[in-house]
Design an enzyme around this catalytic site. Structure first.
Site, PDB file in Angstrom:
ATOM      1  N   SER A  59      -1.765  -0.580  -1.184  1.00 35.81           N
ATOM      2  CA  SER A  59      -0.939  -0.676   0.019  1.00 35.81           C
ATOM      3  C   SER A  59      -1.673  -1.385   1.157  1.00 35.81           C
ATOM      4  O   SER A  59      -2.076  -2.541   1.007  1.00 35.81           O
ATOM      5  CB  SER A  59      -0.486   0.728   0.414  1.00 35.81           C
ATOM      6  OG  SER A  59       0.513   0.696   1.381  1.00 35.81           O
TER       7      SER A  59
ATOM      8  N   ASP B 160      10.446  -1.380  -3.203  1.00 33.69           N
ATOM      9  CA  ASP B 160       9.428  -1.378  -2.153  1.00 33.69           C
ATOM     10  C   ASP B 160       9.860  -2.360  -1.080  1.00 33.69           C
ATOM     11  O   ASP B 160      10.185  -3.521  -1.386  1.00 33.69           O
ATOM     12  CB  ASP B 160       8.078  -1.788  -2.740  1.00 33.69           C
ATOM     13  CG  ASP B 160       6.895  -1.471  -1.840  1.00 33.69           C
ATOM     14  OD1 ASP B 160       7.060  -1.537  -0.608  1.00 33.69           O
ATOM     15  OD2 ASP B 160       5.819  -1.161  -2.361  1.00 33.69           O
TER      16      ASP B 160
ATOM     17  N   HIS C  61       7.574   2.297  -3.355  1.00 36.35           N
ATOM     18  CA  HIS C  61       6.210   2.152  -2.840  1.00 36.35           C
ATOM     19  C   HIS C  61       5.391   3.377  -3.247  1.00 36.35           C
ATOM     20  O   HIS C  61       5.855   4.516  -3.175  1.00 36.35           O
ATOM     21  CB  HIS C  61       6.252   2.050  -1.318  1.00 36.35           C
ATOM     22  CG  HIS C  61       4.949   1.689  -0.688  1.00 36.35           C
ATOM     23  ND1 HIS C  61       4.465   0.398  -0.678  1.00 36.35           N
ATOM     24  CD2 HIS C  61       4.014   2.431  -0.049  1.00 36.35           C
ATOM     25  CE1 HIS C  61       3.309   0.364  -0.054  1.00 36.35           C
ATOM     26  NE2 HIS C  61       2.995   1.601   0.331  1.00 36.35           N
TER      27      HIS C  61
END
Length: 326
Positions: A172, A270, A300
């Site tokens: 991320s 995502d 995500h």
């Protein structure tokens, strides 16, 4: 057809998403609110994963650009677990940056999510405790990662690492920092260059903060959280403006020449999906080796779980295979 969670994860992820949907909405700049939820979600899962007793953790220190001391934790299999035919010659290593939206997380928590790669690959990971925003906004985190890279290269011989075989990896926001590091290392003519970057659903574009109704209800990182994260990292009055450096938001990059070989994966649910695909396309246009996986029905952070399922196994296998090529 409308987007939906993959059947593999609907039973386990669905109730969590329903809980998030039922909770009071996080205001666009409610930093404490997002941090509290991340504490519950990420730390809760990480704490349920037992530490691998065969992996030894050793902490080192390196000075950053402003004198701040960066802690770097080496994760490596203990000598007792190494095979008898293990070579003593320098080998590859991975410089790792944890996730958390630039505002949350630490190495102690995220090592639980990367120890599987240390075991599968039997190569050391060097996890960087970079500084978090807004207490330490850009460029602190990127410069901390750069300091860690230079430290690892300069100590490679003592650590049994081949400096030409250092990959970077992140989850991320951590993979956004890894991507930014790839640009920074290229521009600063770091030699040898980074061998490869492994980018796991990176946050690359500060301009991507508009609501995504089709995805927001199906992901663990909705659009309004991106406003919180980018505002903390860049300052609220700078988000989306024209003068943002690619060292802060790699999607701002115009020239992709000379970047490292790249592996990138992202879930189809995502909100970062499109910017990830665009960034990978920019690298590919320069005829740099790039491998991209978009996993349908995956939100995500789809890999931050203790529940096994086929797509997760496939994603881990693809990442391991990409790192074996370093």
């Amino acid at each position: 057809m409308p987007l939906s969670l993959h059947p593999e994860i609907a039973a386990s992820y669905g109730p969590v998403l329903e809980g998030l949907a039922a909770a009071p909405k996080i205001a666009p700049h409610n930093l404490a609110g997002v941090r509290n939820i991340l504490d519950v979600m990420i730390n809760g899962v990480a704490n349920s994963i037992p530490s691998d007793p065969d992996i030894q953790l050793t902490t080192y220190e390196a000075p950053s650009y402003d004198g701040h001391i960066v802690k770097i934790t080496r994760l490596a299999m203990t000598e007792a677990t190494l095979s008898s035919d293990a070579t003593s010659s320098p080998g590859p290593a991975v410089l790792y940056a944890h996730g958390g939206g630039f505002i949350h997380g630490d190495v102690a928590t995220w090592t639980r999510f990367v120890q599987r790669y240390v075991r599968d690959l039997n190569i050391p990971f060097f996890a960087v405790d970079y500084r978090l925003a807004p207490e330490h906004p850009f460029p602190a985190a990127t410069e901390d990662l750069y300091a860690a890279l230079k430290w690892l290269q300069s100590h490679a011989d003592k650590l049994g690492v081949d400096p030409a075989r250092i990959a970077t990896m992140g989850h991320s926001a951590g993979s956004s920092l890894a991507a930014a590091l790839g640009i920074m290392a290229r521009d600063r003519c770091v030699s040898p260059p980074i061998a490869k970057q492994i980018l796991l659903y990176p946050a690359l574009d500060d301009r991507n903060t508009a609501p995504r109704p089709a995805i927001d209800a199906l992901t663990f990182w909705p659009s309004n959280w991106s406003i919180v994260a980018w505002s903390a990292y860049l300052a609220a009055d700078k988000v989306g403006k024209d003068d943002i450096s690619p060292y802060a938001a790699p999607a701002r990059l115009d020239d992709f020449k000379g970047l490292p070989k790249t592996y990138l994966d992202v879930g189809g649910l995502d909100i970062l999906r499109d910017e990830c695909i665009s960034f990978a396309a920019g690298i590919a246009k320069e005829d740099i080796e790039v491998e991209v996986h978009v996993y349908p029905g995956m939100p995500h952070g789809f890999d931050l779980t203790t529940e096994p399922y086929e797509t997760l196994d496939r994603a881990v296998a693809n990442r391991v295979a990409a790192l074996k090529g370093v």
